[in-house]
Design an enzyme around this catalytic site. Structure first.
Site, PDB file in Angstrom:
ATOM      1  CG  ASP A  24      -3.000  -4.210  -7.837  1.00  0.00           C
ATOM      2  OD1 ASP A  24      -1.955  -4.011  -8.473  1.00  0.00           O
ATOM      3  OD2 ASP A  24      -3.863  -3.333  -7.670  1.00  0.00           O
ATOM      4  CB  ILE A  27      -9.001  -7.627  -8.834  1.00  0.00           C
ATOM      5  CG1 ILE A  27      -9.010  -8.637  -7.685  1.00  0.00           C
ATOM      6  CG2 ILE A  27     -10.297  -6.796  -8.834  1.00  0.00           C
ATOM      7  CD1 ILE A  27      -9.615  -8.135  -6.400  1.00  0.00           C
ATOM      8  CE1 TYR A 143      -2.744   5.285 -11.658  1.00  0.00           C
ATOM      9  CE2 TYR A 143      -3.513   4.328  -9.604  1.00  0.00           C
ATOM     10  CZ  TYR A 143      -2.754   4.251 -10.754  1.00  0.00           C
ATOM     11  OH  TYR A 143      -1.987   3.140 -10.999  1.00  0.00           O
ATOM     12  CE  LYS A 173      -0.132   3.724  -8.327  1.00  0.00           C
ATOM     13  NZ  LYS A 173      -0.792   2.520  -8.878  1.00  0.00           N
TER      14      LYS A 173
HETATM   15  C1  LIG Z   1      -5.376  -0.390 -15.316  1.00  0.00           C
HETATM   16  C2  LIG Z   1      -5.037   0.933 -14.823  1.00  0.00           C
HETATM   17  O1  LIG Z   1      -5.375   1.930 -15.372  1.00  0.00           O
HETATM   18  C3  LIG Z   1      -4.197   1.038 -13.610  1.00  0.00           C
HETATM   19  O2  LIG Z   1      -4.143   2.297 -13.097  1.00  0.00           O
HETATM   20  C4  LIG Z   1      -4.713   0.125 -12.564  1.00  0.00           C
HETATM   21  O3  LIG Z   1      -5.876   0.663 -12.016  1.00  0.00           O
HETATM   22  C5  LIG Z   1      -3.658  -0.119 -11.584  1.00  0.00           C
HETATM   23  C6  LIG Z   1      -4.030  -1.042 -10.523  1.00  0.00           C
HETATM   24  N1  LIG Z   1      -2.916  -1.740 -10.125  1.00  0.00           N
HETATM   25  C7  LIG Z   1      -5.160  -1.953 -10.839  1.00  0.00           C
HETATM   26  O4  LIG Z   1      -5.027  -2.875 -11.647  1.00  0.00           O
HETATM   27  O5  LIG Z   1      -6.187  -1.727 -10.256  1.00  0.00           O
HETATM   28  O1  LIG Z   2      -1.107  -1.167  -8.629  1.00  0.00           O
HETATM   29  C1  LIG Z   2      -0.865  -0.729  -9.739  1.00  0.00           C
HETATM   30  C2  LIG Z   2       0.249   0.147  -9.913  1.00  0.00           C
HETATM   31  O2  LIG Z   2       0.870   0.560  -8.932  1.00  0.00           O
HETATM   32  C3  LIG Z   2       0.658   0.562 -11.258  1.00  0.00           C
HETATM   33  O3  LIG Z   2       0.489  -0.409 -12.217  1.00  0.00           O
HETATM   34  P1  LIG Z   2       0.936  -0.139 -13.714  1.00  0.00           P
HETATM   35  O4  LIG Z   2       0.655  -1.404 -14.459  1.00  0.00           O
HETATM   36  O5  LIG Z   2       2.418   0.211 -13.707  1.00  0.00           O
HETATM   37  O6  LIG Z   2       0.142   1.031 -14.207  1.00  0.00           O
END
Ligand SMILES: CC(=O)[C@@H](O)[C@H](O)C[C@H](N)C(=O)O
Ligand SMILES: O=CC(=O)COP(=O)(O)O
Length: 263
Positions: A24, A27, A143, A173
Protein backbone atom coordinates in the site's frame (compact mmCIF):
# COMPACT_ATOMS: atom_id res chain seq x y z
CA UNK A 1 -15.73 -16.70 16.17
CA UNK A 2 -18.18 -16.94 13.25
CA UNK A 3 -17.61 -19.47 10.45
CA UNK A 4 -17.12 -16.62 7.96
CA UNK A 5 -14.48 -14.87 10.06
CA UNK A 6 -12.63 -18.11 10.67
CA UNK A 7 -12.73 -19.11 6.96
CA UNK A 8 -11.42 -15.71 5.90
CA UNK A 9 -8.61 -15.73 8.49
CA UNK A 10 -7.56 -19.08 7.01
CA UNK A 11 -7.34 -17.45 3.57
CA UNK A 12 -4.72 -14.93 4.79
CA UNK A 13 -2.63 -17.35 6.88
CA UNK A 14 -1.30 -20.92 7.02
CA UNK A 15 -1.85 -22.85 10.24
CA UNK A 16 -2.26 -19.55 12.14
CA UNK A 17 1.05 -18.19 10.84
CA UNK A 18 0.99 -15.06 8.67
CA UNK A 19 3.26 -13.99 5.83
CA UNK A 20 1.58 -10.85 4.54
CA UNK A 21 3.24 -8.59 1.95
CA UNK A 22 1.75 -5.08 2.18
CA UNK A 23 2.06 -3.03 -0.98
CA UNK A 24 0.00 0.00 0.00
CA UNK A 25 3.08 2.22 -0.01
CA UNK A 26 2.05 3.72 -3.39
CA UNK A 27 -0.10 6.27 -1.57
CA UNK A 28 2.61 7.02 0.99
CA UNK A 29 5.67 7.12 -1.25
CA UNK A 30 4.49 6.84 -4.85
CA UNK A 31 5.38 4.19 -7.39
CA UNK A 32 8.63 3.19 -5.71
CA UNK A 33 10.85 0.26 -6.73
CA UNK A 34 8.84 -2.97 -6.72
CA UNK A 35 5.48 -1.25 -7.13
CA UNK A 36 5.79 -0.01 -10.73
CA UNK A 37 5.24 -3.48 -12.17
CA UNK A 38 3.19 -4.53 -9.15
CA UNK A 39 1.71 -7.45 -11.11
CA UNK A 40 5.04 -9.24 -11.38
CA UNK A 41 5.94 -8.43 -7.73
CA UNK A 42 2.63 -9.95 -6.58
CA UNK A 43 3.26 -13.03 -8.73
CA UNK A 44 6.79 -13.36 -7.28
CA UNK A 45 5.96 -12.97 -3.58
CA UNK A 46 2.97 -15.28 -3.73
CA UNK A 47 5.01 -17.88 -5.65
CA UNK A 48 7.57 -17.57 -2.83
CA UNK A 49 5.04 -18.43 -0.13
CA UNK A 50 3.24 -15.22 0.90
CA UNK A 51 -0.13 -16.04 2.45
CA UNK A 52 -1.63 -12.71 1.43
CA UNK A 53 -0.90 -9.44 -0.30
CA UNK A 54 -2.30 -6.10 0.77
CA UNK A 55 -3.06 -2.98 -1.29
CA UNK A 56 -5.39 0.00 -1.42
CA UNK A 57 -8.67 -0.90 -3.16
CA UNK A 58 -7.90 0.99 -6.39
CA UNK A 59 -5.13 -1.50 -7.11
CA UNK A 60 -7.50 -4.52 -6.79
CA UNK A 61 -7.86 -5.03 -10.57
CA UNK A 62 -4.07 -5.50 -10.77
CA UNK A 63 -4.02 -8.00 -7.90
CA UNK A 64 -6.44 -10.84 -8.49
CA UNK A 65 -5.01 -12.44 -11.63
CA UNK A 66 -1.49 -12.37 -10.24
CA UNK A 67 -1.80 -13.58 -6.67
CA UNK A 68 -1.69 -17.33 -7.29
CA UNK A 69 -4.70 -18.00 -5.01
CA UNK A 70 -3.14 -16.21 -2.03
CA UNK A 71 -5.35 -14.06 0.22
CA UNK A 72 -6.10 -10.40 -0.39
CA UNK A 73 -6.31 -7.61 2.20
CA UNK A 74 -7.58 -4.12 1.38
CA UNK A 75 -6.04 -1.24 3.33
CA UNK A 76 -8.46 1.49 4.33
CA UNK A 77 -6.51 4.63 5.23
CA UNK A 78 -3.53 6.54 3.93
CA UNK A 79 -1.32 9.64 3.85
CA UNK A 80 1.74 10.78 1.92
CA UNK A 81 5.36 11.56 2.76
CA UNK A 82 5.04 14.86 0.84
CA UNK A 83 1.87 16.05 2.56
CA UNK A 84 1.74 18.18 5.72
CA UNK A 85 1.68 15.28 8.19
CA UNK A 86 2.35 11.64 7.34
CA UNK A 87 0.88 10.56 10.71
CA UNK A 88 -2.49 11.94 9.70
CA UNK A 89 -3.81 8.85 7.88
CA UNK A 90 -7.26 9.53 6.37
CA UNK A 91 -9.97 6.97 5.64
CA UNK A 92 -9.86 5.71 2.02
CA UNK A 93 -12.79 3.30 1.95
CA UNK A 94 -15.23 1.14 3.88
CA UNK A 95 -15.51 -2.54 4.72
CA UNK A 96 -18.20 -2.85 2.01
CA UNK A 97 -15.86 -1.24 -0.56
CA UNK A 98 -13.22 -3.81 0.36
CA UNK A 99 -15.66 -6.69 -0.08
CA UNK A 100 -16.61 -5.31 -3.51
CA UNK A 101 -12.89 -5.24 -4.35
CA UNK A 102 -12.65 -8.96 -3.53
CA UNK A 103 -10.96 -8.65 -0.12
CA UNK A 104 -10.62 -11.53 2.35
CA UNK A 105 -9.78 -9.03 5.12
CA UNK A 106 -9.25 -5.31 5.71
CA UNK A 107 -6.46 -3.36 7.39
CA UNK A 108 -6.22 0.04 9.06
CA UNK A 109 -3.20 2.02 10.28
CA UNK A 110 -3.23 3.76 13.66
CA UNK A 111 -0.40 5.85 15.13
CA UNK A 112 -0.65 5.35 18.87
CA UNK A 113 0.91 8.41 20.53
CA UNK A 114 0.41 10.81 17.61
CA UNK A 115 -1.81 13.91 17.53
CA UNK A 116 -4.18 11.93 15.34
CA UNK A 117 -4.61 9.02 17.71
CA UNK A 118 -8.08 10.09 18.97
CA UNK A 119 -9.55 10.25 15.44
CA UNK A 120 -7.84 7.01 14.45
CA UNK A 121 -9.19 5.22 17.55
CA UNK A 122 -12.71 6.28 16.60
CA UNK A 123 -12.22 5.24 12.97
CA UNK A 124 -10.72 1.84 13.82
CA UNK A 125 -13.57 1.16 16.26
CA UNK A 126 -16.12 1.99 13.54
CA UNK A 127 -14.31 -0.26 11.07
CA UNK A 128 -14.16 -3.25 13.43
CA UNK A 129 -17.91 -2.90 14.09
CA UNK A 130 -18.68 -2.76 10.34
CA UNK A 131 -16.33 -5.64 9.55
CA UNK A 132 -17.76 -7.79 12.34
CA UNK A 133 -21.20 -7.53 10.72
CA UNK A 134 -19.66 -8.90 7.50
CA UNK A 135 -17.51 -11.60 9.12
CA UNK A 136 -14.49 -9.79 7.69
CA UNK A 137 -11.18 -9.95 9.62
CA UNK A 138 -9.47 -6.68 10.57
CA UNK A 139 -5.69 -6.36 10.67
CA UNK A 140 -4.85 -3.32 12.81
CA UNK A 141 -1.51 -1.75 11.92
CA UNK A 142 -0.88 -0.35 15.37
CA UNK A 143 2.35 1.63 15.42
CA UNK A 144 3.83 3.37 18.46
CA UNK A 145 4.49 6.63 16.65
CA UNK A 146 4.34 10.27 17.77
CA UNK A 147 6.37 13.31 18.87
CA UNK A 148 7.57 11.81 22.17
CA UNK A 149 7.26 8.10 21.42
CA UNK A 150 10.14 5.64 21.09
CA UNK A 151 8.93 3.51 18.16
CA UNK A 152 10.73 0.37 19.31
CA UNK A 153 10.02 0.61 23.04
CA UNK A 154 8.40 -2.70 24.09
CA UNK A 155 6.08 -0.93 26.56
CA UNK A 156 4.82 1.44 23.88
CA UNK A 157 4.47 -1.40 21.35
CA UNK A 158 2.68 -3.52 23.97
CA UNK A 159 0.27 -0.63 24.56
CA UNK A 160 -0.36 -0.31 20.82
CA UNK A 161 -1.14 -4.02 20.30
CA UNK A 162 -3.37 -4.10 23.36
CA UNK A 163 -5.30 -1.10 22.06
CA UNK A 164 -5.94 -3.03 18.82
CA UNK A 165 -7.42 -5.94 20.75
CA UNK A 166 -9.55 -3.62 22.90
CA UNK A 167 -10.93 -2.03 19.71
CA UNK A 168 -11.97 -5.39 18.23
CA UNK A 169 -9.22 -6.17 15.71
CA UNK A 170 -8.47 -9.81 14.81
CA UNK A 171 -4.76 -9.56 13.98
CA UNK A 172 -2.35 -6.78 14.90
CA UNK A 173 0.80 -5.57 13.22
CA UNK A 174 3.36 -3.44 15.01
CA UNK A 175 7.02 -2.43 14.92
CA UNK A 176 9.81 -4.74 16.06
CA UNK A 177 11.49 -4.02 19.40
CA UNK A 178 14.89 -5.33 18.26
CA UNK A 179 15.20 -8.77 19.90
CA UNK A 180 13.12 -11.78 20.79
CA UNK A 181 13.18 -11.28 24.58
CA UNK A 182 11.88 -7.72 24.46
CA UNK A 183 9.36 -8.68 21.76
CA UNK A 184 7.89 -11.27 24.10
CA UNK A 185 6.81 -8.34 26.30
CA UNK A 186 4.88 -7.03 23.30
CA UNK A 187 3.20 -10.32 22.36
CA UNK A 188 2.21 -11.06 25.96
CA UNK A 189 0.24 -7.79 26.05
CA UNK A 190 -2.50 -9.24 23.85
CA UNK A 191 -4.17 -12.49 22.87
CA UNK A 192 -4.27 -11.40 19.23
CA UNK A 193 -1.81 -12.85 16.73
CA UNK A 194 0.97 -10.24 16.45
CA UNK A 195 2.91 -9.71 13.21
CA UNK A 196 5.81 -7.33 12.65
CA UNK A 197 6.41 -4.63 10.05
CA UNK A 198 9.76 -4.75 8.27
CA UNK A 199 10.62 -1.06 7.85
CA UNK A 200 13.07 0.07 5.18
CA UNK A 201 14.96 -2.68 3.39
CA UNK A 202 18.07 -4.14 5.04
CA UNK A 203 20.43 -6.94 3.96
CA UNK A 204 19.03 -10.45 3.43
CA UNK A 205 20.61 -11.55 6.71
CA UNK A 206 19.19 -8.58 8.63
CA UNK A 207 15.73 -9.30 7.24
CA UNK A 208 15.83 -12.98 8.15
CA UNK A 209 17.36 -12.31 11.58
CA UNK A 210 14.60 -9.83 12.35
CA UNK A 211 11.92 -12.36 11.43
CA UNK A 212 13.65 -15.11 13.44
CA UNK A 213 13.89 -12.80 16.48
CA UNK A 214 10.23 -11.85 16.27
CA UNK A 215 9.15 -15.49 15.96
CA UNK A 216 11.32 -16.33 18.99
CA UNK A 217 9.37 -13.61 20.81
CA UNK A 218 6.10 -15.40 19.96
CA UNK A 219 5.11 -13.36 16.92
CA UNK A 220 2.62 -15.04 14.58
CA UNK A 221 4.45 -13.84 11.47
CA UNK A 222 5.11 -10.71 9.47
CA UNK A 223 3.46 -7.97 7.47
CA UNK A 224 6.67 -7.12 5.67
CA UNK A 225 6.62 -4.72 2.77
CA UNK A 226 9.77 -2.98 1.49
CA UNK A 227 12.21 -5.68 2.60
CA UNK A 228 10.35 -8.07 0.31
CA UNK A 229 8.84 -6.05 -2.55
CA UNK A 230 11.96 -3.89 -3.06
CA UNK A 231 14.26 -6.92 -3.15
CA UNK A 232 15.92 -7.81 -6.49
CA UNK A 233 14.43 -11.28 -6.04
CA UNK A 234 11.03 -10.88 -4.31
CA UNK A 235 10.25 -14.57 -4.75
CA UNK A 236 13.55 -15.66 -3.15
CA UNK A 237 13.29 -13.36 -0.13
CA UNK A 238 9.63 -14.36 0.35
CA UNK A 239 10.80 -17.99 0.31
CA UNK A 240 13.45 -17.23 2.96
CA UNK A 241 10.97 -15.41 5.21
CA UNK A 242 8.41 -18.18 4.66
CA UNK A 243 10.97 -20.77 5.82
CA UNK A 244 11.15 -18.98 9.19
CA UNK A 245 7.46 -18.12 9.55
CA UNK A 246 5.98 -21.37 8.27
CA UNK A 247 8.72 -23.97 8.81
CA UNK A 248 10.46 -22.56 11.89
CA UNK A 249 13.80 -22.46 10.05
CA UNK A 250 16.93 -20.93 11.54
CA UNK A 251 18.69 -18.02 9.85
CA UNK A 252 21.20 -20.03 7.77
CA UNK A 253 18.59 -22.56 6.67
CA UNK A 254 16.21 -19.75 5.66
CA UNK A 255 18.90 -17.95 3.66
CA UNK A 256 19.64 -21.22 1.86
CA UNK A 257 15.91 -21.76 1.22
CA UNK A 258 15.83 -18.34 -0.45
CA UNK A 259 18.86 -19.22 -2.56
CA UNK A 260 21.06 -16.55 -0.94
CA UNK A 261 23.99 -18.66 0.24
CA UNK A 262 25.69 -21.74 -1.11
CA UNK A 263 23.72 -24.87 -0.20
C1 LIG B 1 6.76 4.41 5.61
C2 LIG B 1 6.55 3.93 6.96
O1 LIG B 1 7.09 4.40 7.91
C3 LIG B 1 5.66 2.76 7.16
O2 LIG B 1 5.35 2.54 8.47
C4 LIG B 1 4.41 2.95 6.40
O3 LIG B 1 3.61 3.89 7.05
C5 LIG B 1 3.76 1.66 6.22
C6 LIG B 1 2.53 1.71 5.44
N1 LIG B 1 2.40 0.53 4.74
C7 LIG B 1 2.39 2.89 4.55
O4 LIG B 1 3.08 3.01 3.54
O5 LIG B 1 1.56 3.69 4.89
O1 LIG C 1 1.59 -1.65 5.39
C1 LIG C 1 2.76 -1.55 5.69
C2 LIG C 1 3.36 -2.57 6.49
O2 LIG C 1 2.67 -3.46 6.98
C3 LIG C 1 4.81 -2.57 6.73
O3 LIG C 1 5.55 -2.11 5.66
P1 LIG C 1 7.13 -2.09 5.74
O4 LIG C 1 7.60 -1.58 4.42
O5 LIG C 1 7.61 -3.51 6.02
O6 LIG C 1 7.51 -1.20 6.88
Amino acid sequence: MTAGLSARLDRISTNDRYLIVPMDHGITMGAVEGLVDIESTIDGVTSGGADAVLTQRGIAPRVHENKNDAGYIVHLNGSTTIGPDESDKRVTGTAEDAVRAGADAVSFHINVGSDHEPDQIEELAELTADAERLGLPVLAMAYARGPSVDESDPEALGHAVRLAEELGADVVKTGYSGDGDSFERVTESTRLPVVIAGGSKGTDRETVEMVRGAMDGDAAGVSMGRSIFQHDDPEGIARAVSAVVHDDAGVEEALRAGGFVEA
